[in-house]
Design an enzyme around this catalytic site. Structure first.
Site, short mmCIF file in Angstrom:
data_model
loop_
_atom_site.label_atom_id
_atom_site.label_comp_id
_atom_site.label_asym_id
_atom_site.label_seq_id
_atom_site.Cartn_x
_atom_site.Cartn_y
_atom_site.Cartn_z
N GLY A 115 1.78 5.12 3.49
CA GLY A 115 2.87 4.17 2.93
C GLY A 115 3.73 4.61 1.70
O GLY A 115 4.97 4.39 1.68
N TYR A 154 -13.19 -2.10 10.29
CA TYR A 154 -12.02 -1.44 10.47
C TYR A 154 -11.22 -1.51 11.87
O TYR A 154 -10.14 -2.00 12.02
CB TYR A 154 -11.84 0.06 9.93
CG TYR A 154 -10.61 0.78 10.06
CD1 TYR A 154 -9.81 0.30 9.01
CD2 TYR A 154 -10.23 1.43 11.01
CE1 TYR A 154 -8.44 0.71 8.89
CE2 TYR A 154 -9.14 2.03 11.02
CZ TYR A 154 -8.11 1.85 9.95
OH TYR A 154 -6.91 2.42 10.03
N GLY A 201 0.79 -1.16 -0.03
CA GLY A 201 0.02 -0.01 0.01
C GLY A 201 1.02 1.37 0.04
O GLY A 201 0.55 2.25 0.62
N ALA A 202 1.78 1.28 -1.00
CA ALA A 202 2.80 2.44 -0.84
C ALA A 202 2.52 3.43 -1.90
O ALA A 202 3.37 4.31 -2.40
CB ALA A 202 4.12 1.88 -0.82
N SER A 207 -3.80 0.50 14.66
CA SER A 207 -4.39 1.82 14.88
C SER A 207 -4.94 1.56 16.65
O SER A 207 -5.35 0.59 16.95
CB SER A 207 -5.62 1.91 14.03
OG SER A 207 -6.20 3.08 14.32
#
Length: 333
Positions: A63, A211, A57-58, A186
């Site tokens: 990212g 999430y 996810g960069a 998170s």
């Protein structure tokens, strides 16, 4: 001129309204300044020449900034992303910005077990080593969706995908030891509970809740993985990057998104600020022997007792093995 029902043709009302605006902007500025000065920054000039770092996810958000910071330090950076076209644009930007041409793009769809297996097979064939694996990619779906494998999409992408990818790359990480695994979790995990009897819901009245659940699972996965890899030379740590102004919020529906955007622009960290702890855990000599810990702002933080429940983490691991369809020929951890 009439604003909010007030006739601002009167000088007194104009003055009051102006003071309110100035006061609001002052408060926002002070809060932004406070967020900046309390944000943990990684200032060590650690070089990563000769190291290979894989970041999922960069192509945006933290990212992309993580990839930029690590590329600046001389590492070979592998950008693993869904959209190869976007990945190539980011690669070209980072090469121009960092003068590091050793950046490659590989296709990876973390919600698809087939894509993960194809990606891992490619990495194992083409890469001689893997020094750092950063599980950064994540999604927060606003509507209930299933992956191609029939798993709730947020859980498939944020937990089950990284779980499978880690297994398939573990032998390469072991051969490259000392090596590191970094998991972007998170602090929002505190808003959820981990129901081991419902890891793949068939419906949901509040899809964004998963999430929070997936971040809870990220932490449990990190701690159990660290226990299982003890003595292998691989460290595993997770982190809270902060509340970030990034694409993760793009799925919030109107009208909530309008109010949220004001909060995001006013109080959230920038992606560059948000990537600091990821870079710290990937590079710092200070944590080269530290494993199974949770970090925020480049310093260790405490987890809830539920997140540290060893029995829960072991059970999650066992269930996850079934969800990702591990076979007898797959690497074991």
């Amino acid at each position: 001129m009439v604003i909010f029902g007030l006739d601002l043709s009167y000088p007194v009302l104009q003055a009051i309204f102006s003071l309110l605006i100035v006061g609001f902007l002052t408060v926002v500025s002070l809060l932004k300044f406070y967020a900046y000065v309390t944000c943990g920054f990684f200032h060590e000039k650690v070089k990563m020449d000769g190291k290979t770092v894989l970041i999922t996810g960069a192509t945006g958000g933290i990212g992309k900034e993580t990839a930029r910071e690590i590329a600046k330090r001389g590492a070979r950076v592998i950008i693993a992303c869904r959209n190869v076209e976007s990945g190539i644009k980011v690669r070209d930007e980072l090469i121009e910005n960092t003068k590091n041409e050793n950046i490659v793009v590989k296709k990876l769809e973390l919600s698809s077990q087939k894509s993960i297996r194809e990606f891992a097979e490619d990495i194992n064939k083409t890469e001689a080593k893997l020094d750092v694996l950063i599980h950064n990619a994540g999604t927060a779906e606003s509507s209930f969706k299933k992956s191609v494998d029939g798993i709730e999409l947020t859980m498939a992408t944020n937990h089950f995908g990284p779980f499978l990818l880690t297994h398939l790359l573990i032998d390469l990480l072991k051969r490259s030891s000392p090596s590191r695994i970094v998991v972007v979790a998170s602090e929002l995990y505190r808003l959820a509970s981990l129901n081991l009897n419902n890891l793949n819901p068939s419906s949901s009245w509040c899809p964004p809740y998963y999430y929070y659940v997936s971040k809870y699972a990220n932490i449990c996965f990190t701690l159990e993985l660290a226990r299982r890899l003890e003595g292998t030379g691989i460290t595993v740590n997770c982190l809270h990057p902060g509340m970030i102004d990034s694409g993760i919020w793009r799925n919030v529906p109107i009208p909530f998104s309008c109010c949220l955007q004001l909060i995001i622009k006013g109080f959230f960290k920038t992606p560059k600020q948000g990537c600091q702890t990821s870079v710290f855990l990937a590079c710092s000599e200070e944590v080269k022997h530290v494993t199974g810990r949770y970090f925020r702002d480049c310093s260790e933080k405490q987890l809830s007792s539920g997140a540290k429940d060893v029995a829960k983490a072991k059970k999650l691991w066992e269930l996850s093995e079934k969800f990702v369809n591990l076979t007898d020929t797959d690497p074991k951890i």
